[in-house]
Design a protein around this motif. Structure first.
Motif, PDB file in Angstrom:
ATOM      1  N   TYR A 184      50.453  46.014  30.884  1.00  0.00           N
ATOM      2  CA  TYR A 184      49.978  45.328  30.536  1.00  0.00           C
ATOM      3  C   TYR A 184      50.904  44.260  29.494  1.00  0.00           C
ATOM      4  O   TYR A 184      51.248  42.804  29.447  1.00  0.00           O
ATOM      5  CB  TYR A 184      49.291  44.486  29.984  1.00  0.00           C
ATOM      6  CG  TYR A 184      47.548  44.726  30.824  1.00  0.00           C
ATOM      7  CD1 TYR A 184      47.412  44.629  32.628  1.00  0.00           C
ATOM      8  CD2 TYR A 184      46.777  45.949  31.144  1.00  0.00           C
ATOM      9  CE1 TYR A 184      46.881  44.681  33.267  1.00  0.00           C
ATOM     10  CE2 TYR A 184      46.190  46.294  32.142  1.00  0.00           C
ATOM     11  CZ  TYR A 184      45.914  45.768  32.786  1.00  0.00           C
ATOM     12  OH  TYR A 184      44.934  45.936  34.337  1.00  0.00           O
ATOM     13  N   PRO A 187      53.119  37.229  37.238  1.00  0.00           N
ATOM     14  CA  PRO A 187      52.442  37.479  37.537  1.00  0.00           C
ATOM     15  C   PRO A 187      52.526  39.218  38.149  1.00  0.00           C
ATOM     16  O   PRO A 187      53.601  39.385  38.367  1.00  0.00           O
ATOM     17  CB  PRO A 187      52.317  37.034  39.179  1.00  0.00           C
ATOM     18  CG  PRO A 187      53.441  36.282  38.685  1.00  0.00           C
ATOM     19  CD  PRO A 187      54.449  35.981  37.631  1.00  0.00           C
ATOM     20  N   THR A 206      46.126  36.655  32.037  1.00  0.00           N
ATOM     21  CA  THR A 206      46.725  35.324  32.205  1.00  0.00           C
ATOM     22  C   THR A 206      48.108  35.246  31.110  1.00  0.00           C
ATOM     23  O   THR A 206      48.692  33.525  31.153  1.00  0.00           O
ATOM     24  CB  THR A 206      45.455  34.531  31.028  1.00  0.00           C
ATOM     25  OG1 THR A 206      45.471  34.748  30.158  1.00  0.00           O
ATOM     26  CG2 THR A 206      43.727  34.503  32.255  1.00  0.00           C
ATOM     27  N   PRO A 240      40.331  42.678  35.081  1.00  0.00           N
ATOM     28  CA  PRO A 240      39.793  42.002  36.079  1.00  0.00           C
ATOM     29  C   PRO A 240      41.347  41.021  35.678  1.00  0.00           C
ATOM     30  O   PRO A 240      42.191  40.323  34.864  1.00  0.00           O
ATOM     31  CB  PRO A 240      39.083  41.010  35.358  1.00  0.00           C
ATOM     32  CG  PRO A 240      38.475  42.041  34.269  1.00  0.00           C
ATOM     33  CD  PRO A 240      39.284  42.729  33.689  1.00  0.00           C
ATOM     34  N   LYS A 241      42.444  40.887  37.052  1.00  0.00           N
ATOM     35  CA  LYS A 241      43.266  40.019  37.254  1.00  0.00           C
ATOM     36  C   LYS A 241      43.111  38.755  37.399  1.00  0.00           C
ATOM     37  O   LYS A 241      43.398  37.699  36.212  1.00  0.00           O
ATOM     38  CB  LYS A 241      43.479  40.032  38.819  1.00  0.00           C
ATOM     39  CG  LYS A 241      43.668  41.318  39.204  1.00  0.00           C
ATOM     40  CD  LYS A 241      44.406  41.120  41.081  1.00  0.00           C
ATOM     41  CE  LYS A 241      44.194  42.490  41.796  1.00  0.00           C
ATOM     42  NZ  LYS A 241      45.673  42.972  40.518  1.00  0.00           N
ATOM     43  N   ASP A 242      42.007  37.938  36.869  1.00  0.00           N
ATOM     44  CA  ASP A 242      41.547  36.699  35.901  1.00  0.00           C
ATOM     45  C   ASP A 242      41.879  36.886  35.082  1.00  0.00           C
ATOM     46  O   ASP A 242      41.657  35.490  34.545  1.00  0.00           O
ATOM     47  CB  ASP A 242      40.151  36.106  36.803  1.00  0.00           C
ATOM     48  CG  ASP A 242      40.393  35.754  38.096  1.00  0.00           C
ATOM     49  OD1 ASP A 242      41.300  35.634  38.949  1.00  0.00           O
ATOM     50  OD2 ASP A 242      39.048  35.548  38.891  1.00  0.00           O
ATOM     51  N   ALA A 243      42.031  38.280  34.278  1.00  0.00           N
ATOM     52  CA  ALA A 243      41.380  38.265  32.569  1.00  0.00           C
ATOM     53  C   ALA A 243      42.894  38.138  32.075  1.00  0.00           C
ATOM     54  O   ALA A 243      43.813  38.062  30.848  1.00  0.00           O
ATOM     55  CB  ALA A 243      40.734  39.533  32.388  1.00  0.00           C
TER      56      ALA A 243
END
Length: 321
Positions: free
Chosen positions: A277, A111, A107, A102-105
């Motif tokens: 990532y 970006p 951090t 998930p993009k919110d995960a």
């Protein structure tokens, strides 16, 4: 189908295929399927040879391999047709990005750009690279089993194609920001197709094949020196230790075809997550440094070529690369 997909991405979205993930993943999956079928068939042939069987499973009946190809190709088609009917955008993720975090995960680090590859597309690229190396190792081993060194020419012939794959991955590592890598990949693919075809020609001649008379003028003359005499060919046993991805087939020789593929794709999935990532923690993927990009392409390629050269001179050679 990569070429039609590239044309479609340019006409529909005015971007290269690499920047249109849903088309990119679908098209490149066909290359993975091709490599996968080659590796599985080679693996079955080697297993049959080790067991003293006359024919491998894939030669006893073509149906299983045929259905595997048909099924995987149909699946690849579905992954392209379904999003095409759903009014996709330029950066619609391949397989809806179901494997992505998930993009919110996410951090940490920089970006992620919109044109970043999904995990599924990275897996396709990684698996293609590994499958190439495994196939090269299988061809090298088969040469010793059948006492025909021309099979080792197949390994040499595939080297530029593997370097082409490294170039593609490097291009994506830098988020498609180094344009020179695109013609470089095309050049390596052209060279690789030529060297692989020539290696296949030499192999065919060594097994007694002769070109038809109406096209024989386009081929080099074949004489006794181009054919392999199995009685005079000697081999030296190679080291059984795991020293590279090309030895993965030997390391997993005790697995079934299914567990072999599960482990192969599982390893590629781990590498894909790490690359996708992990690179966000560094600045270099966003700098588009041409010299660094070329180094990432040519250093592994030269090490790979050097390894096969050393093995051709000394079969017991154990490199860490």
């Amino acid at each position: 189908l990569t070429i039609p997909a590239a044309i479609a991405s340019k006409i529909l979205f005015d971007v290269s295929l690499a920047d249109c993930d849903w088309l990119h993943g679908s098209a490149e999956s066909l290359l993975t399927i091709t490599n996968l079928v080659t590796v599985v068939a080679f693996r079955q042939a080697l297993n049959a040879k080790d067991k003293g069987e006359l024919d491998p499973i894939s030669a006893q009946s073509y149906a299983p391999m045929t259905w595997l190809v048909v099924g995987l190709t149909a699946l690849a088609g579905v992954t392209a047709v379904v999003p095409a009917l759903a009014d996709p955008t330029t950066h619609t993720p391949y397989l809806s990005g179901f494997m992505d975090l998930p993009k919110d995960a996410v951090t940490w680090g920089h970006p992620e750009p919109e044109n970043a590859l999904t995990v599924a597309t990275w897996i396709i690229h990684w698996s293609s690279l590994v499958e190439f190396l495994v196939a090269m190792g299988f061809a090298w081993r088969w040469a010793d089993l059948v006492q025909n060194p021309k099979w080792k020419g197949i390994t040499w012939g595939l080297l530029p194609l593997h370097s082409s794959g490294i170039t593609a991955c490097t291009y994506h590592l830098f988020y498609n920001q180094i344009p020179l890598l695109v013609p470089l990949q095309a050049f390596l693919t052209c060279i690789g197709n030529t060297t692989a075809a020539y290696a296949a020609y030499r192999l065919a001649v060594s097994n007694g094949w002769e070109p038809p008379e109406n096209i024989s003028a386009f081929f080099p003359s074949t004489d006794a020196s181009t054919k392999t005499d199995s009685k005079t060919t000697t081999t030296t046993e190679e080291s059984p230790s795991l020293i590279g991805f090309e030895d993965l087939g030997d390391a997993l020789a005790g697995d079934t075809d299914y567990t072999f593929l599960l482990k192969l794709f599982g390893g590629c999935a781990v590498a894909s997550y790490a690359f996708k990532y992990g690179e966000l923690l560094f600045d270099f993927p966003f700098d588009a440094n041409l010299l660094l990009g070329l180094s990432i392409v040519f250093v592994p390629s030269l090490l790979n070529a050097f390894k096969w050269y050393k093995r051709s001179q000394d079969p017991s050679f154990e490199g860490w690369f």
